[in-house]
Design a protein around this motif. Sequence first.
Motif, short mmCIF file in Angstrom:
data_model
loop_
_atom_site.label_atom_id
_atom_site.label_comp_id
_atom_site.label_asym_id
_atom_site.label_seq_id
_atom_site.Cartn_x
_atom_site.Cartn_y
_atom_site.Cartn_z
N HIS A 1 0.80 -1.22 0.00
CA HIS A 1 0.00 0.00 0.00
C HIS A 1 0.84 1.27 0.00
O HIS A 1 0.29 2.35 0.14
CB HIS A 1 -1.00 -0.02 1.17
N PRO B 1 -4.43 0.27 -3.55
CA PRO B 1 -4.71 1.69 -3.27
C PRO B 1 -3.67 2.20 -2.27
O PRO B 1 -3.44 1.58 -1.25
CB PRO B 1 -6.11 1.67 -2.68
N THR C 1 -1.46 4.45 0.47
CA THR C 1 -1.69 5.17 1.71
C THR C 1 -1.79 6.67 1.42
O THR C 1 -0.92 7.23 0.76
CB THR C 1 -0.52 4.91 2.68
N GLY D 1 -6.66 9.48 -1.12
CA GLY D 1 -8.09 9.55 -0.82
C GLY D 1 -8.99 9.05 -1.93
O GLY D 1 -9.85 8.19 -1.71
N TRP E 1 -9.34 5.41 -2.40
CA TRP E 1 -9.98 4.70 -1.30
C TRP E 1 -11.48 4.95 -1.21
O TRP E 1 -12.22 4.09 -0.74
CB TRP E 1 -9.33 5.09 0.04
N SER E 2 -11.93 6.12 -1.67
CA SER E 2 -13.34 6.49 -1.46
C SER E 2 -14.34 5.41 -1.86
O SER E 2 -15.21 5.05 -1.06
CB SER E 2 -13.65 7.81 -2.17
N ARG F 1 -13.92 2.31 -2.12
CA ARG F 1 -13.72 1.12 -1.29
C ARG F 1 -14.33 1.34 0.09
O ARG F 1 -15.00 0.45 0.63
CB ARG F 1 -12.23 0.82 -1.16
N ILE F 2 -14.13 2.55 0.64
CA ILE F 2 -14.70 2.87 1.94
C ILE F 2 -16.22 2.81 1.86
O ILE F 2 -16.90 2.39 2.80
CB ILE F 2 -14.26 4.28 2.41
N ILE G 1 -6.85 0.59 8.04
CA ILE G 1 -7.59 1.04 6.85
C ILE G 1 -7.93 2.53 7.01
O ILE G 1 -7.82 3.29 6.06
CB ILE G 1 -8.86 0.19 6.63
N SER H 1 -6.52 5.18 4.31
CA SER H 1 -7.49 5.87 3.47
C SER H 1 -7.63 7.34 3.87
O SER H 1 -8.16 8.13 3.10
CB SER H 1 -8.86 5.19 3.59
N GLN I 1 -9.63 8.23 5.98
CA GLN I 1 -11.05 8.40 6.28
C GLN I 1 -11.41 7.55 7.48
O GLN I 1 -10.89 6.46 7.66
CB GLN I 1 -11.89 7.96 5.06
#
Length: 72
Positions: free
Chosen positions: A7, A15, A17, A20, A23-24, A26-27, A63, A67, A69
């Motif tokens: 990562h 994705p 580290t 953003g 990751w969006s 995925r989140i 995570i 992310s 987030q």
Amino acid sequence: TSCKLCHANPASGAPLTGDGPAWSPRIAQGPDTLLDHTINGYNGMPPMGLCVQCSEEQFLALISFMSGQHIQ
Ligand code: HEC
């Protein structure tokens, strides 16, 4: 540390580290799906992210960190 292997490595297809936008979506799947993919693996993502001693709480914290987030 084991997550960073991939990562933080653009060649891995993971994705990255702090990325953003990567990751969006995925989140948006929700914490249950993310945990399931982390523990059981998902395409190029190895089961447990190669961290066999990590707990579910640690995975969620990792995570969240990667992310940028917040995840419950
Ligand atoms: C051997 C490389 C590798 C390691 C080590 C690794 N990952 Fe991944 N990870 C990936 C790849 C590649 C993807 C993208 C999979 C895809 O979308 O096809 C991914 C995707 C993910 C996803 C998103 C899954 C989804 O549903 O979209 C999460 C969450 C994740 N990794 C968490 C972790 C955590 C936490 C660790 C460390 C404990 C970790 N990964 C270690 C390669 C790795």
